[in-house]
Design a protein around this motif. Sequence first.
Motif, PDB file in Angstrom:
ATOM      1  N   ILE A 289       0.852  -1.182   0.000  1.00 50.39           N
ATOM      2  CA  ILE A 289       0.000   0.000   0.000  1.00 50.39           C
ATOM      3  C   ILE A 289       0.893   1.239   0.000  1.00 50.39           C
ATOM      4  CG2 ILE A 289      -1.801   1.273   1.219  1.00 50.39           C
ATOM      5  CD1 ILE A 289      -2.708  -1.396   0.040  1.00 50.39           C
ATOM      6  N   ALA A 290       0.518   2.227  -0.812  1.00 49.85           N
ATOM      7  CA  ALA A 290       1.293   3.467  -0.887  1.00 49.85           C
ATOM      8  C   ALA A 290       0.369   4.663  -0.758  1.00 49.85           C
ATOM      9  CB  ALA A 290       2.060   3.533  -2.205  1.00 49.85           C
ATOM     10  N   LEU A 291       0.887   5.686  -0.111  1.00 55.35           N
ATOM     11  CA  LEU A 291       0.200   6.971  -0.033  1.00 55.35           C
ATOM     12  C   LEU A 291       0.883   7.896  -1.034  1.00 55.35           C
ATOM     13  CD1 LEU A 291      -2.037   8.441   1.595  1.00 55.35           C
ATOM     14  CD2 LEU A 291      -0.205   9.350   3.051  1.00 55.35           C
ATOM     15  N   VAL A 292       0.112   8.420  -1.986  1.00 55.04           N
ATOM     16  CA  VAL A 292       0.701   9.242  -3.047  1.00 55.04           C
ATOM     17  C   VAL A 292      -0.048  10.563  -3.122  1.00 55.04           C
ATOM     18  CG1 VAL A 292       1.367   7.193  -4.370  1.00 55.04           C
ATOM     19  CG2 VAL A 292      -0.810   8.330  -4.881  1.00 55.04           C
ATOM     20  N   SER A 293       0.624  11.562  -3.695  1.00 51.09           N
ATOM     21  CA  SER A 293      -0.006  12.866  -3.884  1.00 51.09           C
ATOM     22  C   SER A 293      -0.256  13.104  -5.365  1.00 51.09           C
ATOM     23  CB  SER A 293       0.875  13.982  -3.316  1.00 51.09           C
ATOM     24  OG  SER A 293       2.144  13.990  -3.938  1.00 51.09           O
ATOM     25  N   ALA A 294      -1.507  13.436  -5.691  1.00 48.36           N
ATOM     26  CA  ALA A 294      -1.899  13.783  -7.051  1.00 48.36           C
ATOM     27  C   ALA A 294      -2.344  15.234  -7.012  1.00 48.36           C
ATOM     28  CB  ALA A 294      -3.028  12.884  -7.532  1.00 48.36           C
ATOM     29  N   GLY A 295      -1.464  16.113  -7.426  1.00 53.91           N
ATOM     30  CA  GLY A 295      -1.749  17.531  -7.259  1.00 53.91           C
ATOM     31  C   GLY A 295      -1.823  17.859  -5.783  1.00 53.91           C
ATOM     32  N   GLU A 296      -2.980  18.371  -5.351  1.00 57.48           N
ATOM     33  CA  GLU A 296      -3.158  18.728  -3.950  1.00 57.48           C
ATOM     34  C   GLU A 296      -3.876  17.638  -3.173  1.00 57.48           C
ATOM     35  OE1 GLU A 296      -5.297  22.363  -4.097  1.00 57.48           O
ATOM     36  OE2 GLU A 296      -3.642  23.523  -4.984  1.00 57.48           O
ATOM     37  N   ARG A 297      -4.154  16.520  -3.807  1.00 56.28           N
ATOM     38  CA  ARG A 297      -4.907  15.445  -3.159  1.00 56.28           C
ATOM     39  C   ARG A 297      -3.995  14.279  -2.809  1.00 56.28           C
ATOM     40  NH1 ARG A 297      -9.791  17.107  -1.561  1.00 56.28           N
ATOM     41  NH2 ARG A 297     -10.245  14.891  -1.309  1.00 56.28           N
TER      42      ARG A 297
END
Length: 399
Positions: A289-297
Amino acid sequence: MTESRTSTGRTDAREPDGGASDDAGRLQQSVIEQPAVSLERIGVRHGRGKNATDALVDFSLRVVRGETVALLGPSGSGKSTALKVLAGFVRPTSGRVRLSGRDITDLPPAKRGIGVVVQSYALFPHMRVRDNVAYGLKARRMRKADTAARVSEALSMVSMAAYADRLPRELSGGQQQRVAIARALAIRPDVLLLDEPLAALDAQLRQSMVTELQGLRDALPDTTMLYVTHDQSEALALADRVVVMREGRLVDVDTAQALWTRPPSRFTASFLGGANLVPVTVGRVSGRIALVSAGERMLTVVAPEPAGRWTPGASALVCIRPHDVAVRDVGVTGTMRAVVRSVVWRGSVTRLSLAIDGLPDQLIEADVPGRSDHAIGTVVGAHVPEHAGVLVDPAGEAP
């Protein structure tokens, strides 16, 4: 006897250990592992000098006995060329072709014992159905009584026994295709090649024939099948494994489920199912599982193994299928503000193209069940559930 499951999911019966010599055991194991089809670094080049073009480039594939493999890719990707090399219709510029370990690269098509079904059916118009099916058997000088029995058997397998005395012009397109399959099966080939066999049929007939081919595959568990198609639904429905091709090269090969849920490359992700590919920055990674940033989300997505390839701070792509994107009212918790840019009704779903705030120049496609009343310019909330996206290496595209 005990059963062991092969890579195709089918079972092979094997004698239990004991009572056999070590040499016999090793021989048995080598026979089990011997691929039915082996294409080894095949290259096919047309023309010479500056005008030369490559139809296949360093193409390698191993297919085990009883496995069904679909070759999938856009037009000009080399799918049919690979099949023609195996059938003997095209001589490779480089590489070797083997059937059950036997080198057949220089063997003419008639001596390979391979069944071939092509898109155009290729039935003899002046011959009745039974004579079309018997053609390959007569060429092998089989006795009349044995030929008649084999023809009857092949026609029964494709539910065409009642049409044995008809001419091809008296049959529908689907019936002609069944006869072509029966003719290929009559010689009892170990390997059956199907080159776009349903492309000439209308949508309803194609679906019916897919069901027929599924039954045929189950009825012939020891027959190896290679199936060329541009129709992704056919490949997903019929194949144990799918080979994705592009510009004469093998891009990816795996089970249909693996390629769909964990695409190894950006080309496969976008080609197979038309996934959204969203640029992201990898944050924390914990197991798969990974936590990623897409723009500001921030998004919680799946990180395919090996986990060490996803480095915090690195750029990556997230593959998100259109049916996984939910469209809700703007402002609903957990949604991203988006503007509807296009609306296309597709019958069972409506495809919306959404411009997401914080993702400049990035349109996200979402499939809304039924007919949507969203107008172009409407502001909505786009929601991607946790674990619906999967990381894809941005450098994983084929050349």
